[in-house]
Design a protein around this motif. Sequence first.
Motif, mmCIF file in Angstrom:
data_model
loop_
_atom_site.group_PDB
_atom_site.id
_atom_site.type_symbol
_atom_site.label_atom_id
_atom_site.label_comp_id
_atom_site.label_asym_id
_atom_site.label_seq_id
_atom_site.Cartn_x
_atom_site.Cartn_y
_atom_site.Cartn_z
ATOM 1 N N MET A 1 0.841 -1.191 0.000
ATOM 2 C CA MET A 1 0.000 0.000 0.000
ATOM 3 C C MET A 1 0.875 1.239 0.000
ATOM 4 S SD MET A 1 -3.017 0.979 2.680
ATOM 5 C CE MET A 1 -4.102 2.372 2.351
ATOM 6 N N THR A 2 0.428 2.287 -0.718
ATOM 7 C CA THR A 2 1.177 3.530 -0.780
ATOM 8 C C THR A 2 0.322 4.687 -0.302
ATOM 9 O OG1 THR A 2 0.480 3.836 -3.079
ATOM 10 C CG2 THR A 2 2.581 2.738 -2.717
ATOM 11 N N VAL A 3 0.977 5.791 0.014
ATOM 12 C CA VAL A 3 0.279 6.969 0.500
ATOM 13 C C VAL A 3 -0.467 7.624 -0.648
ATOM 14 C CG1 VAL A 3 0.534 9.198 1.636
ATOM 15 C CG2 VAL A 3 2.118 7.354 2.161
ATOM 16 N N PRO A 4 -1.753 7.926 -0.504
ATOM 17 C CA PRO A 4 -2.447 8.672 -1.533
ATOM 18 C C PRO A 4 -1.796 10.034 -1.704
ATOM 19 C CG PRO A 4 -4.013 7.742 0.052
ATOM 20 C CD PRO A 4 -2.651 7.577 0.628
ATOM 21 N N HIS A 5 -1.645 10.486 -2.964
ATOM 22 C CA HIS A 5 -1.005 11.775 -3.209
ATOM 23 C C HIS A 5 -1.923 12.889 -2.740
ATOM 24 C CE1 HIS A 5 1.510 14.791 -4.925
ATOM 25 N NE2 HIS A 5 0.568 15.212 -5.760
ATOM 26 N N ARG A 6 -1.394 13.773 -1.927
ATOM 27 C CA ARG A 6 -2.179 14.860 -1.359
ATOM 28 C C ARG A 6 -1.547 16.188 -1.786
ATOM 29 N NH1 ARG A 6 -6.805 12.886 1.655
ATOM 30 N NH2 ARG A 6 -6.275 10.784 2.306
ATOM 31 N N GLY A 7 -1.784 16.566 -2.995
ATOM 32 C CA GLY A 7 -1.153 17.779 -3.505
ATOM 33 C C GLY A 7 -1.601 19.018 -2.766
ATOM 34 N N GLY A 8 -2.828 19.010 -2.194
ATOM 35 C CA GLY A 8 -3.332 20.201 -1.541
ATOM 36 C C GLY A 8 -3.336 20.104 -0.046
ATOM 37 N N SER A 9 -2.338 19.530 0.539
ATOM 38 C CA SER A 9 -2.276 19.387 1.991
ATOM 39 C C SER A 9 -2.271 20.763 2.636
ATOM 40 C CB SER A 9 -1.035 18.595 2.404
ATOM 41 O OG SER A 9 0.112 19.218 1.928
ATOM 42 N N ASP A 10 -2.759 20.850 3.866
ATOM 43 C CA ASP A 10 -2.942 22.143 4.508
ATOM 44 C C ASP A 10 -1.606 22.776 4.879
ATOM 45 O OD1 ASP A 10 -2.328 21.596 7.536
ATOM 46 O OD2 ASP A 10 -3.509 19.895 6.820
ATOM 47 N N PRO A 11 -1.583 24.137 4.972
ATOM 48 C CA PRO A 11 -0.325 24.843 5.283
ATOM 49 C C PRO A 11 0.285 24.413 6.608
ATOM 50 C CG PRO A 11 -2.005 26.372 4.479
ATOM 51 C CD PRO A 11 -2.694 25.052 4.698
ATOM 52 N N GLY A 12 -0.558 24.064 7.602
ATOM 53 C CA GLY A 12 -0.027 23.629 8.895
ATOM 54 C C GLY A 12 0.817 22.385 8.765
ATOM 55 N N ALA A 13 0.358 21.435 7.951
ATOM 56 C CA ALA A 13 1.121 20.200 7.751
ATOM 57 C C ALA A 13 2.430 20.490 7.043
ATOM 58 C CB ALA A 13 0.291 19.204 6.939
ATOM 59 N N ARG A 14 2.392 21.423 6.065
ATOM 60 C CA ARG A 14 3.628 21.763 5.340
ATOM 61 C C ARG A 14 4.639 22.439 6.268
ATOM 62 N NH1 ARG A 14 -0.009 23.078 1.090
ATOM 63 N NH2 ARG A 14 0.052 25.308 1.641
ATOM 64 N N ARG A 15 4.136 23.328 7.139
ATOM 65 C CA ARG A 15 5.038 23.992 8.091
ATOM 66 C C ARG A 15 5.676 22.984 9.033
ATOM 67 N NH1 ARG A 15 1.041 28.112 8.027
ATOM 68 N NH2 ARG A 15 0.017 27.205 9.865
ATOM 69 N N LYS A 130 12.903 3.550 -0.430
ATOM 70 C CA LYS A 130 11.727 3.020 0.248
ATOM 71 C C LYS A 130 10.698 4.100 0.509
ATOM 72 C CE LYS A 130 9.118 -0.041 1.611
ATOM 73 N NZ LYS A 130 8.523 -0.910 0.578
ATOM 74 N N ALA A 131 11.137 5.307 0.841
ATOM 75 C CA ALA A 131 10.195 6.407 1.054
ATOM 76 C C ALA A 131 9.446 6.723 -0.241
ATOM 77 C CB ALA A 131 10.927 7.636 1.573
ATOM 78 N N LEU A 132 10.171 6.768 -1.360
ATOM 79 C CA LEU A 132 9.526 7.007 -2.656
ATOM 80 C C LEU A 132 8.554 5.886 -3.000
ATOM 81 C CD1 LEU A 132 12.528 8.376 -4.762
ATOM 82 C CD2 LEU A 132 10.480 9.637 -4.065
ATOM 83 N N ASP A 133 8.918 4.670 -2.668
ATOM 84 C CA ASP A 133 8.027 3.529 -2.892
ATOM 85 C C ASP A 133 6.741 3.705 -2.098
ATOM 86 O OD1 ASP A 133 7.188 1.041 -3.815
ATOM 87 O OD2 ASP A 133 8.102 -0.023 -2.133
ATOM 88 N N ASN A 134 6.869 4.103 -0.837
ATOM 89 C CA ASN A 134 5.691 4.330 -0.001
ATOM 90 C C ASN A 134 4.819 5.465 -0.530
ATOM 91 O OD1 ASN A 134 6.483 2.304 1.741
ATOM 92 N ND2 ASN A 134 7.336 3.666 3.272
ATOM 93 N N LEU A 135 5.437 6.434 -1.181
ATOM 94 C CA LEU A 135 4.702 7.567 -1.748
ATOM 95 C C LEU A 135 4.066 7.235 -3.093
ATOM 96 C CD1 LEU A 135 7.282 10.391 -0.887
ATOM 97 C CD2 LEU A 135 5.000 10.127 0.112
ATOM 98 N N GLY A 136 4.310 6.025 -3.601
ATOM 99 C CA GLY A 136 3.747 5.614 -4.884
ATOM 100 C C GLY A 136 4.408 6.277 -6.075
ATOM 101 N N ALA A 137 5.661 6.738 -5.897
ATOM 102 C CA ALA A 137 6.334 7.507 -6.942
ATOM 103 C C ALA A 137 6.599 6.676 -8.192
ATOM 104 C CB ALA A 137 7.648 8.070 -6.403
ATOM 105 N N TYR A 138 6.995 5.429 -8.029
ATOM 106 C CA TYR A 138 7.371 4.622 -9.188
ATOM 107 C C TYR A 138 6.167 4.315 -10.065
ATOM 108 C CZ TYR A 138 11.248 4.144 -5.968
ATOM 109 O OH TYR A 138 12.257 4.428 -5.097
ATOM 110 N N GLN A 139 5.025 4.103 -9.460
ATOM 111 C CA GLN A 139 3.814 3.860 -10.241
ATOM 112 C C GLN A 139 3.405 5.098 -11.019
ATOM 113 O OE1 GLN A 139 1.077 2.523 -7.210
ATOM 114 N NE2 GLN A 139 1.701 0.378 -7.407
ATOM 115 N N ARG A 140 3.523 6.280 -10.387
ATOM 116 C CA ARG A 140 3.143 7.520 -11.066
ATOM 117 C C ARG A 140 4.142 7.891 -12.156
ATOM 118 N NH1 ARG A 140 2.119 9.299 -5.822
ATOM 119 N NH2 ARG A 140 3.951 10.679 -5.841
ATOM 120 N N TRP A 141 5.437 7.708 -11.874
ATOM 121 C CA TRP A 141 6.466 8.128 -12.825
ATOM 122 C C TRP A 141 6.637 7.155 -13.980
ATOM 123 C CZ3 TRP A 141 10.760 9.329 -8.642
ATOM 124 C CH2 TRP A 141 10.377 10.478 -7.922
#
Length: 242
Positions: A1-15, A130-141
């Motif tokens: 299982m991979t993390v769903p991509h959350r392009g619009g995550s809230d500013p608090g999480a980004r900070r 492994k972090a990229l794998d968890n983020l689903g990067a290889y499937q998207r790229w």
Amino acid sequence: MTVPHRGGSDPGARRKAVLSLLVLAALLMSASQALAHNVTEGDAGYIQEIWGVNIIPFLYLGAKHMVTGYDHILFLLGVVFFLYKMRDVGIYVSLFALGHSTTMLLGVWFGWGINAYVIDAIIGLSVVYKALDNLGAYQRWFGYQPNTKAATLIFGFFHGTGLATKILDYEIASEGLLANLLAFNVGVEIGQLLALGVILIVMGYWRKSPNFFRQAYTANVVMMSMGFILMGYQITGLFAAA
């Protein structure tokens, strides 16, 4: 299982992510005297002085290495991050253990040595991978999912090679070498089980949070960044030592 991509995550999480990265970077840079597979000065002196079979001390040294080895812990965290069944956890952790046990034992026994900076940079890469794998990067790229079991085993080989390279620097006495190496390896596995237990307990509580998936995305970005920091530190050390 991979993390769903959350392009619009809230500013608090980004900070929080940026702050976490700064803190982690500072901690890693302040530990510049401790390579990912370093052995403390006291332990190194002890290893060089003893002779013959010393099961308990090497059990302790192996366990200590694992629970204080942040590269191992980061990779292990990445491996089990989205494993919910204990059967799956057992399979992946066993593959990792098989990999690092094999190359650690054979590397020391046959005197295989690789430049410590190079192998530790590859170990940093394993965290990034492994972090990229968890983020689903290889499937998207690439539209392709690499074999996660094979990757865990292969990177396990590199983790074990890194440990063997460091142990070889301290020239363990040949008398009782096999028994001591086996004891050290058992200690590493004990330390791995202790670290894994803590990780699974924390993950168990964390996964109950309704914000888990948003936080998981941030956590894997932080993990990936730490891997890049480890790689950069080792590559810098390689050129500085040249």
